[in-house]
Design a protein around this motif. Sequence first.
Motif, short mmCIF file in Angstrom:
data_model
loop_
_atom_site.label_atom_id
_atom_site.label_comp_id
_atom_site.label_asym_id
_atom_site.label_seq_id
_atom_site.Cartn_x
_atom_site.Cartn_y
_atom_site.Cartn_z
N CYS A 71 0.83 -1.21 0.00
CA CYS A 71 0.00 0.00 0.00
C CYS A 71 0.86 1.25 0.00
O CYS A 71 0.67 2.16 -0.82
CB CYS A 71 -0.92 -0.03 1.21
SG CYS A 71 -1.76 1.53 1.55
N VAL A 87 -1.07 1.89 -9.13
CA VAL A 87 -2.28 1.06 -9.23
C VAL A 87 -1.94 -0.41 -9.06
O VAL A 87 -2.63 -1.16 -8.34
CB VAL A 87 -3.01 1.32 -10.56
CG1 VAL A 87 -4.09 0.26 -10.80
CG2 VAL A 87 -3.63 2.71 -10.57
N GLN A 88 -0.88 -0.85 -9.70
CA GLN A 88 -0.48 -2.26 -9.62
C GLN A 88 -0.27 -2.69 -8.16
O GLN A 88 -0.78 -3.71 -7.71
CB GLN A 88 0.79 -2.49 -10.43
CG GLN A 88 1.28 -3.93 -10.41
CD GLN A 88 2.61 -4.09 -11.15
OE1 GLN A 88 3.00 -3.21 -11.93
NE2 GLN A 88 3.29 -5.19 -10.90
N VAL A 91 -3.68 -2.36 -5.99
CA VAL A 91 -4.62 -3.46 -6.24
C VAL A 91 -4.17 -4.70 -5.48
O VAL A 91 -4.98 -5.39 -4.84
CB VAL A 91 -4.72 -3.74 -7.76
CG1 VAL A 91 -5.43 -5.07 -8.00
CG2 VAL A 91 -5.47 -2.62 -8.46
N SER A 92 -2.87 -4.98 -5.52
CA SER A 92 -2.35 -6.14 -4.78
C SER A 92 -2.59 -5.99 -3.29
O SER A 92 -2.98 -6.95 -2.60
CB SER A 92 -0.85 -6.31 -5.06
OG SER A 92 -0.62 -6.59 -6.42
N SER A 94 -4.94 -4.23 -1.78
CA SER A 94 -6.37 -4.36 -1.50
C SER A 94 -6.83 -5.81 -1.59
O SER A 94 -7.69 -6.25 -0.81
CB SER A 94 -7.17 -3.50 -2.48
OG SER A 94 -6.84 -2.14 -2.34
N ASN A 95 -6.27 -6.55 -2.54
CA ASN A 95 -6.62 -7.98 -2.65
C ASN A 95 -6.11 -8.76 -1.46
O ASN A 95 -6.78 -9.68 -0.97
CB ASN A 95 -6.05 -8.55 -3.95
CG ASN A 95 -6.75 -8.03 -5.19
OD1 ASN A 95 -7.88 -7.53 -5.10
ND2 ASN A 95 -6.09 -8.12 -6.33
N ARG A 104 -7.44 1.28 -0.03
CA ARG A 104 -8.58 1.70 -0.87
C ARG A 104 -8.50 3.19 -1.19
O ARG A 104 -8.80 3.61 -2.32
CB ARG A 104 -9.89 1.40 -0.14
CG ARG A 104 -10.10 -0.05 0.19
CD ARG A 104 -10.47 -0.86 -1.02
NE ARG A 104 -10.83 -2.22 -0.64
CZ ARG A 104 -11.44 -3.08 -1.43
NH1 ARG A 104 -11.76 -2.72 -2.66
NH2 ARG A 104 -11.70 -4.30 -1.02
N LEU A 107 -5.71 3.73 -3.68
CA LEU A 107 -6.09 3.18 -4.98
C LEU A 107 -7.08 4.10 -5.67
O LEU A 107 -6.97 4.36 -6.88
CB LEU A 107 -6.68 1.78 -4.81
CG LEU A 107 -7.17 1.08 -6.08
CD1 LEU A 107 -6.07 1.02 -7.15
CD2 LEU A 107 -7.68 -0.32 -5.77
N LEU A 111 -6.38 5.81 -9.28
CA LEU A 111 -7.30 5.66 -10.41
C LEU A 111 -7.76 7.03 -10.90
O LEU A 111 -7.91 7.26 -12.11
CB LEU A 111 -8.50 4.81 -10.00
CG LEU A 111 -8.20 3.32 -9.78
CD1 LEU A 111 -9.40 2.63 -9.14
CD2 LEU A 111 -7.82 2.63 -11.09
N GLY A 119 -14.13 4.13 -11.27
CA GLY A 119 -13.41 3.19 -10.41
C GLY A 119 -12.88 3.86 -9.16
O GLY A 119 -12.89 3.27 -8.07
N GLN A 123 -13.71 2.82 -5.15
CA GLN A 123 -12.69 2.52 -4.14
C GLN A 123 -12.78 3.49 -2.96
O GLN A 123 -12.62 3.09 -1.79
CB GLN A 123 -11.30 2.57 -4.76
CG GLN A 123 -11.03 1.49 -5.79
CD GLN A 123 -11.16 0.09 -5.21
OE1 GLN A 123 -10.83 -0.16 -4.06
NE2 GLN A 123 -11.66 -0.83 -6.03
#
Length: 324
Positions: A71, A87-88, A91-92, A94-95, A104, A107, A111, A119, A123
């Motif tokens: 993050c 973003v890459q 996203v990881s 957040s997943n 979030r 992200l 975005l 998007g 988020q």
Amino acid sequence: AEVGLARIALSRGDTAGARARLERALAADPRNVEGHVAYGTLLWNARELPAAEKAFQAAVNLVPLHALALCRLGAVKLEREDADGAVQRLVSASNEDPKLAEARRWLGRALLAKNETSGAITQLRKAVELERGNRENHLHLGVALERSGALPEAVEAYRAAAAIDPKYVEAWERIGSLYAANGRCEDAMPAYERGIAAAPRLARLKLALGDCKAKLGKNDEAVRIFKDVMKSDPSAVQALYRLARALHESEGARIALPVYERAAREDPKNPMPHYYLGYLYKERNQKQRAVQEFRRYLELRPDAEEKKDIENEIEDLGGARGKR
């Protein structure tokens, strides 16, 4: 132990002590992931972005799915204008930890930097849902909503941020700016006033409030505000032209003239003092000075809508069109 003591030092405001302890911890154990994350966070807060990115990357290299490290690595990449890289990682993050509101929020911001507004809103709404008491979540949701054109919802988000922290200047400023940009100065002024109450020395809020007063024809009040700005911050030269305009409207050209002249000297990149000086000198039959001011205006604003009119003025006053 050094990492723990560093955290205690930070809680006491001892940044230098915390930094020394973290550096000792990482020298003793270069594979200490929490040490790298804490050190990266300290560097990030100190705005040492390249070093912070390196520290967070070291943590991710050791534990590729460390949500907080991912993050904050993404956040620093965004602040270094690498939106794709941000973003890459985000996203990881957040997943890996769907309940990490910080991921979030960043992200959503990343975005939005990529103009993926829908998007971003999704988020940022999730960030608010996960952490309603965080003013930043509401503020950045407001920014995304404003970008999408959902202005009432944006104001609601900014107000939620200000409700969490009534001294949150940016929230009040954004409310004021949104209303002012849409011709609603009566609604903008209370927000600017709340921001000024929270940060009395912030010149740009006073300038914005003065602009609203002038737009509503309250030029005497605008004069007082602009004079107050100059008194409290003599370097705020952008107040000079505003003061000149307000004086011109409230007290006449004779009073405004020396302020326009001062604005032209002290705020040399602003074309507008030269525009009004050109006409004021023309009225006084000071043709040469009028021509000089009109030419300076066109130098500073070569694509002005009034370009042809100003060129005609120069020609009528005996100056050659296009001459420098």
